[in-house]
Write an enzyme that holds these catalytic residues in place. Structure first.
Site, PDB file in Angstrom:
ATOM      1  N   HIS A 197       1.005  -1.299   0.223  1.00 34.94           N
ATOM      2  CA  HIS A 197       0.388  -0.018  -0.150  1.00 34.94           C
ATOM      3  C   HIS A 197       0.503   1.465  -0.402  1.00 34.94           C
ATOM      4  O   HIS A 197       1.011   1.908   1.135  1.00 34.94           O
ATOM      5  CB  HIS A 197      -0.888   0.129   1.019  1.00 34.94           C
ATOM      6  CG  HIS A 197      -2.579   0.133   0.735  1.00 34.94           C
ATOM      7  ND1 HIS A 197      -3.393  -1.031  -0.011  1.00 34.94           N
ATOM      8  CD2 HIS A 197      -3.304   0.435   0.908  1.00 34.94           C
ATOM      9  CE1 HIS A 197      -4.357  -0.432  -0.190  1.00 34.94           C
ATOM     10  NE2 HIS A 197      -4.376   0.909   0.975  1.00 34.94           N
ATOM     11  N   ASP A 201      -3.344   7.868  -0.980  1.00 36.91           N
ATOM     12  CA  ASP A 201      -3.884   6.916  -0.934  1.00 36.91           C
ATOM     13  C   ASP A 201      -4.135   6.350  -3.339  1.00 36.91           C
ATOM     14  O   ASP A 201      -3.361   6.492  -3.539  1.00 36.91           O
ATOM     15  CB  ASP A 201      -5.661   8.813  -1.283  1.00 36.91           C
ATOM     16  CG  ASP A 201      -6.607   7.429  -1.038  1.00 36.91           C
ATOM     17  OD1 ASP A 201      -7.077   6.601  -1.301  1.00 36.91           O
ATOM     18  OD2 ASP A 201      -7.326   8.463  -1.783  1.00 36.91           O
ATOM     19  N   GLY A 202      -5.339   5.876  -3.383  1.00 35.13           N
ATOM     20  CA  GLY A 202      -5.163   4.862  -4.988  1.00 35.13           C
ATOM     21  C   GLY A 202      -4.553   4.585  -5.334  1.00 35.13           C
ATOM     22  O   GLY A 202      -4.789   3.492  -6.481  1.00 35.13           O
ATOM     23  N   GLY A 204      -5.859   1.306  -4.794  1.00 39.50           N
ATOM     24  CA  GLY A 204      -6.496   0.325  -4.570  1.00 39.50           C
ATOM     25  C   GLY A 204      -6.416  -0.103  -6.785  1.00 39.50           C
ATOM     26  O   GLY A 204      -6.159  -1.094  -7.216  1.00 39.50           O
ATOM     27  N   ARG A 205      -7.106   2.019  -6.594  1.00 37.97           N
ATOM     28  CA  ARG A 205      -7.182   2.022  -8.268  1.00 37.97           C
ATOM     29  C   ARG A 205      -5.758   1.864  -9.221  1.00 37.97           C
ATOM     30  O   ARG A 205      -5.889   1.437 -10.513  1.00 37.97           O
ATOM     31  CB  ARG A 205      -7.618   3.217  -8.441  1.00 37.97           C
ATOM     32  CG  ARG A 205      -9.101   3.807  -8.318  1.00 37.97           C
ATOM     33  CD  ARG A 205      -9.245   5.193  -7.749  1.00 37.97           C
ATOM     34  NE  ARG A 205      -9.076   5.733  -6.226  1.00 37.97           N
ATOM     35  CZ  ARG A 205      -8.671   7.124  -5.912  1.00 37.97           C
ATOM     36  NH1 ARG A 205      -8.565   7.792  -7.528  1.00 37.97           N
ATOM     37  NH2 ARG A 205      -8.220   7.434  -5.332  1.00 37.97           N
ATOM     38  N   LEU A 206      -4.734   2.750  -8.516  1.00 43.02           N
ATOM     39  CA  LEU A 206      -3.548   2.003  -9.198  1.00 43.02           C
ATOM     40  C   LEU A 206      -3.074   0.742  -9.529  1.00 43.02           C
ATOM     41  O   LEU A 206      -2.400   0.555 -10.478  1.00 43.02           O
ATOM     42  CB  LEU A 206      -2.105   2.913  -8.460  1.00 43.02           C
ATOM     43  CG  LEU A 206      -0.877   3.010  -9.354  1.00 43.02           C
ATOM     44  CD1 LEU A 206      -1.252   3.745 -10.601  1.00 43.02           C
ATOM     45  CD2 LEU A 206       0.280   3.511  -8.270  1.00 43.02           C
ATOM     46  N   SER A 207      -3.835  -0.756  -9.089  1.00 43.15           N
ATOM     47  CA  SER A 207      -3.446  -1.331  -8.717  1.00 43.15           C
ATOM     48  C   SER A 207      -3.957  -2.101 -10.025  1.00 43.15           C
ATOM     49  O   SER A 207      -3.409  -2.417 -11.423  1.00 43.15           O
ATOM     50  CB  SER A 207      -3.613  -2.682  -7.198  1.00 43.15           C
ATOM     51  OG  SER A 207      -5.086  -2.665  -7.896  1.00 43.15           O
ATOM     52  N   ARG A 208      -5.305  -1.664 -10.251  1.00 39.91           N
ATOM     53  CA  ARG A 208      -5.894  -2.380 -11.370  1.00 39.91           C
ATOM     54  C   ARG A 208      -5.448  -1.579 -12.585  1.00 39.91           C
ATOM     55  O   ARG A 208      -5.130  -2.503 -13.511  1.00 39.91           O
ATOM     56  CB  ARG A 208      -7.258  -2.040 -11.007  1.00 39.91           C
ATOM     57  CG  ARG A 208      -8.252  -2.823 -10.252  1.00 39.91           C
ATOM     58  CD  ARG A 208      -9.547  -2.938 -10.206  1.00 39.91           C
ATOM     59  NE  ARG A 208      -9.475  -1.146  -9.159  1.00 39.91           N
ATOM     60  CZ  ARG A 208      -9.334  -1.621  -8.234  1.00 39.91           C
ATOM     61  NH1 ARG A 208      -9.372  -2.467  -6.704  1.00 39.91           N
ATOM     62  NH2 ARG A 208      -9.778  -0.006  -7.307  1.00 39.91           N
TER      63      ARG A 208
END
Length: 349
Positions: A197, A201-202, A204-208
């Site tokens: 992590h 912030d961000g 989860g979105r960046l992982s996708r």
């Protein structure tokens, strides 16, 4: 160094990998649809991906609201945080689609993509593209908003730069060695990235976004035409459960990769099945339609809506002839009618 020698290649994992690779090989034949129809598939998938990925993280915009926002991306500033997140995600995804071959996965590029992702987010301006400086462990809260415990402890700000350097070095080295299948390599990278992590912030979105980048770089060229994010949104509870089960063991001597690998590969396989069904449906439907009806449907796909006046100007056909085609398309469930009289317009269902 990551302990990936504990990965067990089960019959289910082999079957899922084989299904994805079979579709990867078949895409060249499946992808022979006309360019405008491929463009329409990609447009729909992009709307679904942007909407789903931001909703997973708490945004509330529906796909139709996302579609409207994407039609005016050049109009800034955006009124709400949801709109800011959607706009940033959409523009970063477009960068990936257009330039994936020129974006090696380095720490600098990961930080740059994070900056791009949050480019419109006022709240995140101070930490765009920078590793976290305070803890962002996942906490549980009671109904009054009081923290009652830590659900999952992420890497500390002190450890984050070292662990990110190790993760990127592992990915590069593993790609060179070729010990792991590319899909397994991508899955491991994603779950460890989310366990670290690295940004405030961000993540989860960046992982996708990084998942899409790595899939394209591994030859899975069909990815832009079917939304993996939508599959994950529809299985959100299983997604978080698989993450937690694997993440809790990553820093041990015997990490359990299985829960995440199974979820990740099942999601990829469902993505291919969805796309195969869409392509087949396109072929069957369009092959059975008269040429004028096909042009009406294509216009609706390309622009989100179609009107009688547009088709008269485009085709030169009479109003009565077009009226009959519109009527049949609505009756077949291929178009939806809105409004009445001269203000009537049609959209795809």
């Amino acid at each position: 160094m990551l302990q990936t020698d504990t990965i067990r290649i089960t019959p289910e994992l082999l079957k899922l990998i084989a299904a994805c690779d079979e579709f990867k090989g078949a895409w060249r034949a499946l992808g022979t649809l006309a360019p405008d129809r491929l463009h329409a598939l990609r447009r729909i998938a992009t709307i679904e991906s942007v909407g789903s990925s931001t909703r997973i993280e708490g945004a509330r915009l529906s796909d139709s609201q996302v579609e409207k926002l994407l039609s005016r991306l050049t109009i800034t500033p955006f009124a709400t945080r949801d709109e800011q997140e959607v706009a940033g995600y959409a523009q970063t995804m477009e960068t990936i689609f257009e330039s994936w071959a020129d974006i090696p996965l380095t720490e600098n590029h990961i930080r740059q993509l994070h900056r791009d992702l949050l480019r419109h987010s006022d709240k995140d301006a101070r930490h765009r593209g920078e590793y976290k400086t305070t803890s962002n462990s996942v906490a549980a809260f009671d109904a009054s908003g009081r923290q009652i415990g830590i659900v999952f402890e992420t890497a500390s700000p002190f450890d984050t730069p070292r662990r990110m350097a190790e993760l990127v070095a592992w990915l590069t080295a593993e790609a060179g060695r070729g010990h792991l299948h590319p899909l397994l390599r991508i899955a491991v990278f994603v779950v460890v990235f989310l366990e670290i992590h690295p940004f405030q912030d961000g993540n989860g979105r960046l992982s996708r976004i990084l998942t899409t980048l790595l899939l394209l770089q591994s030859g899975y060229a069909y990815v832009p035409y079917s939304s993996l994010e939508s599959v994950i949104e529809n299985s959100k509870e299983a997604y978080y459960l698989a993450l937690r089960r694997t993440q809790g063991t990553i820093r041990t001597d015997t990490p359990d990769w299985q829960p995440w690998l199974v979820f990740f590969l099942r999601a990829l396989e469902q993505q291919t099945r969805r796309l195969a069904a869409k392509v087949e449906r396109e072929r069957i439907v369009l092959a059975a339609l008269p040429e004028l009806a096909v042009r009406i449907v294509e216009q609706a796909r390309m622009h989100g809506r179609v009107t009688m006046g547009e088709m008269i100007a485009m085709t030169g056909a009479s109003r009565n002839t077009l009226k009959e085609h519109f009527r049949r398309l609505v009756g077949q469930g291929l178009l939806v009618r809105h409004g009445a009289g001269k203000g009537t317009w049609y959209t795809l269902p």
